[in-house]
Design a protein around this motif. Structure first.
Motif, PDB file in Angstrom:
ATOM      1  N   PRO A  46       0.992 104.403  44.266  1.00 42.51           N
ATOM      2  CA  PRO A  46      -0.018 104.278  45.322  1.00 42.51           C
ATOM      3  C   PRO A  46      -1.072 103.231  44.973  1.00 42.51           C
ATOM      4  O   PRO A  46      -1.311 102.943  43.801  1.00 42.51           O
ATOM      5  N   PRO A  47      -1.701 102.629  45.990  1.00 37.46           N
ATOM      6  CA  PRO A  47      -2.719 101.606  45.734  1.00 37.46           C
ATOM      7  C   PRO A  47      -3.957 102.187  45.071  1.00 37.46           C
ATOM      8  O   PRO A  47      -4.126 103.409  45.020  1.00 37.46           O
ATOM      9  N   GLN A  48      -4.800 101.295  44.576  1.00 36.36           N
ATOM     10  CA  GLN A  48      -5.988 101.737  43.861  1.00 36.36           C
ATOM     11  C   GLN A  48      -6.966 102.446  44.794  1.00 36.36           C
ATOM     12  O   GLN A  48      -6.964 102.234  46.000  1.00 36.36           O
ATOM     13  N   HIS A  49      -7.784 103.311  44.195  1.00 32.40           N
ATOM     14  CA  HIS A  49      -8.798 104.024  44.961  1.00 32.40           C
ATOM     15  C   HIS A  49      -9.854 103.043  45.447  1.00 32.40           C
ATOM     16  O   HIS A  49     -10.300 102.169  44.707  1.00 32.40           O
ATOM     17  N   ASP A  50     -10.234 103.200  46.697  1.00 33.87           N
ATOM     18  CA  ASP A  50     -11.264 102.331  47.271  1.00 33.87           C
ATOM     19  C   ASP A  50     -12.641 102.932  46.973  1.00 33.87           C
ATOM     20  O   ASP A  50     -13.319 103.454  47.860  1.00 33.87           O
ATOM     21  N   THR A  51     -13.021 102.874  45.704  1.00 33.65           N
ATOM     22  CA  THR A  51     -14.290 103.457  45.263  1.00 33.65           C
ATOM     23  C   THR A  51     -15.180 102.368  44.693  1.00 33.65           C
ATOM     24  O   THR A  51     -14.793 101.686  43.733  1.00 33.65           O
ATOM     25  N   PRO A  52     -16.370 102.167  45.271  1.00 29.72           N
ATOM     26  CA  PRO A  52     -17.266 101.118  44.767  1.00 29.72           C
ATOM     27  C   PRO A  52     -17.652 101.345  43.299  1.00 29.72           C
ATOM     28  O   PRO A  52     -17.797 102.482  42.846  1.00 29.72           O
ATOM     29  N   HIS A  53     -17.806 100.239  42.602  1.00 33.60           N
ATOM     30  CA  HIS A  53     -18.304 100.232  41.218  1.00 33.60           C
ATOM     31  C   HIS A  53     -17.355 100.883  40.211  1.00 33.60           C
ATOM     32  O   HIS A  53     -17.760 101.183  39.086  1.00 33.60           O
ATOM     33  N   ILE A  54     -16.099 101.150  40.625  1.00 35.24           N
ATOM     34  CA  ILE A  54     -15.135 101.732  39.684  1.00 35.24           C
ATOM     35  C   ILE A  54     -13.927 100.811  39.599  1.00 35.24           C
ATOM     36  O   ILE A  54     -13.309 100.491  40.611  1.00 35.24           O
ATOM     37  N   ASP A  55     -13.620 100.389  38.389  1.00 31.18           N
ATOM     38  CA  ASP A  55     -12.454  99.540  38.171  1.00 31.18           C
ATOM     39  C   ASP A  55     -11.230 100.429  37.978  1.00 31.18           C
ATOM     40  O   ASP A  55     -11.115 101.142  36.979  1.00 31.18           O
ATOM     41  N   ASP A  56     -10.324 100.377  38.957  1.00 28.27           N
ATOM     42  CA  ASP A  56      -9.143 101.250  38.933  1.00 28.27           C
ATOM     43  C   ASP A  56      -7.948 100.575  38.264  1.00 28.27           C
ATOM     44  O   ASP A  56      -6.866 101.156  38.211  1.00 28.27           O
ATOM     45  N   THR A  57      -8.158  99.370  37.763  1.00 30.34           N
ATOM     46  CA  THR A  57      -7.051  98.613  37.185  1.00 30.34           C
ATOM     47  C   THR A  57      -6.369  99.329  36.021  1.00 30.34           C
ATOM     48  O   THR A  57      -5.130  99.375  35.962  1.00 30.34           O
ATOM     49  N   PRO A  58      -7.118  99.904  35.071  1.00 34.67           N
ATOM     50  CA  PRO A  58      -6.442 100.594  33.949  1.00 34.67           C
ATOM     51  C   PRO A  58      -5.542 101.732  34.412  1.00 34.67           C
ATOM     52  O   PRO A  58      -4.441 101.919  33.877  1.00 34.67           O
ATOM     53  N   ARG A  59      -6.003 102.481  35.430  1.00 33.49           N
ATOM     54  CA  ARG A  59      -5.168 103.587  35.919  1.00 33.49           C
ATOM     55  C   ARG A  59      -3.881 103.061  36.535  1.00 33.49           C
ATOM     56  O   ARG A  59      -2.788 103.588  36.278  1.00 33.49           O
ATOM     57  N   LEU A  60      -3.991 102.007  37.350  1.00 28.93           N
ATOM     58  CA  LEU A  60      -2.802 101.446  37.989  1.00 28.93           C
ATOM     59  C   LEU A  60      -1.846 100.859  36.962  1.00 28.93           C
ATOM     60  O   LEU A  60      -0.630 100.995  37.079  1.00 28.93           O
ATOM     61  N   THR A  61      -2.387 100.221  35.950  1.00 33.25           N
ATOM     62  CA  THR A  61      -1.541  99.658  34.896  1.00 33.25           C
ATOM     63  C   THR A  61      -0.766 100.752  34.180  1.00 33.25           C
ATOM     64  O   THR A  61       0.438 100.611  33.901  1.00 33.25           O
ATOM     65  N   ALA A  62      -1.462 101.862  33.899  1.00 33.33           N
ATOM     66  CA  ALA A  62      -0.800 102.988  33.237  1.00 33.33           C
ATOM     67  C   ALA A  62       0.274 103.592  34.125  1.00 33.33           C
ATOM     68  O   ALA A  62       1.374 103.931  33.657  1.00 33.33           O
ATOM     69  N   LEU A  63      -0.023 103.722  35.441  1.00 28.92           N
ATOM     70  CA  LEU A  63       0.958 104.287  36.363  1.00 28.92           C
ATOM     71  C   LEU A  63       2.187 103.398  36.483  1.00 28.92           C
ATOM     72  O   LEU A  63       3.321 103.889  36.509  1.00 28.92           O
ATOM     73  N   ARG A  64       1.978 102.101  36.549  1.00 29.64           N
ATOM     74  CA  ARG A  64       3.119 101.185  36.645  1.00 29.64           C
ATOM     75  C   ARG A  64       3.964 101.238  35.377  1.00 29.64           C
ATOM     76  O   ARG A  64       5.199 101.208  35.440  1.00 29.64           O
ATOM     77  N   GLY A  65       3.299 101.316  34.237  1.00 32.79           N
ATOM     78  CA  GLY A  65       4.044 101.412  32.984  1.00 32.79           C
ATOM     79  C   GLY A  65       4.863 102.688  32.906  1.00 32.79           C
ATOM     80  O   GLY A  65       6.040 102.669  32.522  1.00 32.79           O
ATOM     81  N   ALA A  66       4.236 103.804  33.297  1.00 35.14           N
ATOM     82  CA  ALA A  66       4.953 105.082  33.279  1.00 35.14           C
ATOM     83  C   ALA A  66       6.081 105.089  34.305  1.00 35.14           C
ATOM     84  O   ALA A  66       7.163 105.624  34.050  1.00 35.14           O
ATOM     85  N   GLY A  67       5.841 104.457  35.456  1.00 34.78           N
ATOM     86  CA  GLY A  67       6.870 104.389  36.485  1.00 34.78           C
ATOM     87  C   GLY A  67       8.065 103.576  36.035  1.00 34.78           C
ATOM     88  O   GLY A  67       9.219 103.958  36.267  1.00 34.78           O
TER      89      GLY A  67
END
Length: 287
Positions: A46-67
């Motif tokens: 799923p795409p990154q959370h649309d939350t201001p002031h929070i960098d969601d890149t590390p979570r997405l990187t981890a999810l892609r790696g696990a996927g």
């Protein structure tokens, strides 16, 4: 090879990163071998959370790696089961249900696992694939909720008939599958008595038998090796079809059109079987 299998496209398998994928993948791999079709294993992040002031890149990187790791595990497992089968992996970005439903446009069928959640839990579950994909996919969708526990011979496939174009498509799928697996087809129409019966019950049953006979006419000539039986049962369609399919290879039903994203527009029989049946449930679109 029958005309239904000529020029057929591959089998898309939705890989759930949060649960065991072995049962649906085993079903899909065996089906791919029978039909001589390639498998495409799909996992959507799923795409990154649309939350201001929070960098969601590390979570997405981890999810892609696990996927990626999970897809590689699934691919290697299939290759061990059927070394001759062509298997590809596909890590996609996007919400899983619409991603996999869209891939059905280029697939012979989509295969998914099921948690057998209750209806409300299935609809509200963030990771739910079964209802939205079944509602939206333009190809047959196979939902594998458990291991095959076939104890009756000869092998058979149940198909629900209601006289619609969708049930005619379901019947052809059932015949093709039975031809591949050396099984019989048990075509069933279910008459549910109304609260107020305006006509004699036998008249209603005769009309139901006529619909069943009309729908099944002709396919035995196309599939001469498949034994066909047909019957009209009385009761609730979900309960009667599920009971008839207790020891079946699969239960096959048609679905009309495409529903909304949540899957709430699924017909009541299809919806009920997805939660009630223990064998694989195959839904076939009407066009």
């Amino acid at each position: 090879m029958t005309a239904a299998r000529e020029g057929a496209r591959g089998i898309v398998v939705g890989i759930d990163p949060d649960r065991d994928w072995h049962l649906p993948l085993a079903w899909a791999a065996d089906e791919g071998l029978r039909r001589r079709l390639p498998l495409r294993l799909v996992l959507a992040v799923p795409p990154q959370h649309d939350t201001p002031h929070i960098d969601d890149t590390p979570r997405l990187t981890a999810l892609r790696g696990a996927g990626t790791e999970r897809l590689e595990q699934a691919r290697d497992w299939v290759r061990q089961r059927h070394p001759e089968l062509v298997v590809a992996t596909d890590l996609r970005g996007g919400f899983p249900a619409p991603v996999i439903a869209a891939m059905g446009e280029q697939a012979r069928m989509v295969v998914l696992g099921s948690r057998h959640l209750g209806r409300v839990a299935e609809v509200l579950s963030a990771g739910s694939l079964v209802l939205p994909v079944t509602a939206q996919a333009s190809c047959p969708v196979v939902v594998v909720g458990g291991a095959e526990h076939i104890t009756q011979r000869p092998l058979y496939i149940v198909v629900g008939i209601d006289g619609s174009r969708a049930s005619a498509a379901a019947l052809e799928f059932a015949f093709d599958e039975a031809d591949l697996r050396g099984a019989r087809v048990r075509a069933i129409s279910v008459w549910q008595p109304p609260v107020f019966l305006l006509h004699d019950e036998e008249v209603a049953l005769q009309a139901q038998r006529a619909v069943l006979a009309e729908t099944t006419a002709g396919l035995s000539g196309k599939y001469p090796d498949v034994v066909l039986t047909h019957e009209v049962l009385v009761g609730h369609p979900v309960e009667e079809l599920a009971r008839a399919a207790e020891h079946a290879l699969a239960v096959v039903v048609g679905r009309r059109g495409r529903g909304g994203y949540t899957g709430m527009r699924l017909g009541s029989t299809v919806h009920g079987l997805l939660h009630r049946a223990h064998c694989p449930v195959v839904t076939v679109p009407d066009g």
